[in-house]
Design an enzyme around this catalytic site. Structure first.
Site, PDB file in Angstrom:
ATOM      1  N   ASP A  29       0.825  -1.208   0.000  1.00 47.59           N
ATOM      2  CA  ASP A  29       0.000   0.000   0.000  1.00 47.59           C
ATOM      3  C   ASP A  29       0.862   1.262   0.000  1.00 47.59           C
ATOM      4  OD1 ASP A  29      -2.352   1.471   0.060  1.00 47.59           O
ATOM      5  OD2 ASP A  29      -2.417   1.533   2.239  1.00 47.59           O
ATOM      6  N   ASN A  77      -9.805  -3.484  -7.128  1.00 47.87           N
ATOM      7  CA  ASN A  77      -8.899  -2.563  -7.824  1.00 47.87           C
ATOM      8  C   ASN A  77      -9.266  -2.309  -9.282  1.00 47.87           C
ATOM      9  OD1 ASN A  77      -5.865  -3.563  -6.031  1.00 47.87           O
ATOM     10  ND2 ASN A  77      -7.341  -1.952  -5.592  1.00 47.87           N
TER      11      ASN A  77
END
Length: 249
Positions: A29, A77
């Site tokens: 991340d 995503n």
């Protein structure tokens, strides 16, 4: 997050390499924010993050880690801009071409968790080749979670079990037997789950497998993550008291 004095920090960062966790999982991340802080396109952050992944995977192999699982691309995503998704897939394709040339030399096995059937034919072929190569030798196993979601994984496992139950071929339902229907079948649950980037959530990652994982959060963005950050996370893990729901004797 953990906070230590300078003296405590030095002690807390000392890693006992003879007592490593078997399995570390990492949520990759912070790529986009890393790029934005430098006035770069988000795609530049993913390129930097890919280089960090190479570095950290190599380090984990070198110190003797048995399993490393990384959250590369989630089922959610796909909602991102098309150019960003295309960049991530292109970087993965580039990495797999390079990995295929190095897997035997580097003693790294590679597996994929997630529904890869929706990926491009080129990526599916590369994934199939890495799986085939991985069958032929032992070494550190790197699991790449691609088009993966923890809830989706559980639903797929339930559906498969139900189908076998209807056919009369399903085993008695236990935690152990159910785990065999997951993408991670045969892989021990992660001992340590690391999330760089400053967020304090799991984001649908390894929902079944991380039930008793030790969690480690850091503000360091993934492209800035180093071997020292891995060491700090492992050292923090080694100072934890894992009881798995029991009490200390």
């Amino acid at each position: 997050m953990a906070f230590f004095s300078k003296k405590q920090t030095k002690k807390a960062e000392e890693v006992d390499f003879s007592n490593l966790p078997r399995h570390i999982a990492i949520i990759l991340d912070g790529n986009g924010r890393w790029a934005q802080q430098r006035n770069l396109p988000r795609t530049a952050g993913h390129a930097a993050g890919a280089e960090t992944f190479r570095k950290i995977a190599t380090y984990c192999r070198d110190i003797g880690l048995e399993y490393l699982t990384v959250y590369a691309f989630s089922t959610e995503n796909w909602k991102r801009p098309k150019n960003e998704v295309d960049t991530i897939m292109s970087l993965l394709e580039k990495y797999l071409y390079e990995a295929i040339d190095r897997m035997e030399r580097d003693k790294v096995k590679m597996c994929f968790f997630g529904d890869t059937t929706v990926l491009s034919p080129e990526l599916q072929e590369l994934i199939a080749r890495t799986r085939e190569i991985s069958l032929h030798y032992e070494g550190c196993q790197v699991n790449i979670c691609l088009n993966y979601g923890g809830r989706d994984e559980i639903l797929r496992a339930v559906a498969q079990y139900a189908q076998e139950y209807k056919a009369g071929t399903a085993p008695e339902l236990t935690e152990e037997s159910f785990s065999r229907y997951l993408y991670s079948a045969g892989v021990p649950d992660p001992d340590l789950l690391i999330r760089p980037g400053g967020e304090l959530r799991l984001s649908n990652f390894l929902m079944w497998q991380s039930a008793y994982s030790e969690l480690y959060f850091t503000d360091t963005l993934w492209p800035d993550f180093t071997e020292a950050d891995i060491n700090r996370a492992i050292a923090a893990y080694q100072h934890r008291d894992r009881r798995f729901g029991g009490i200390k004797p």
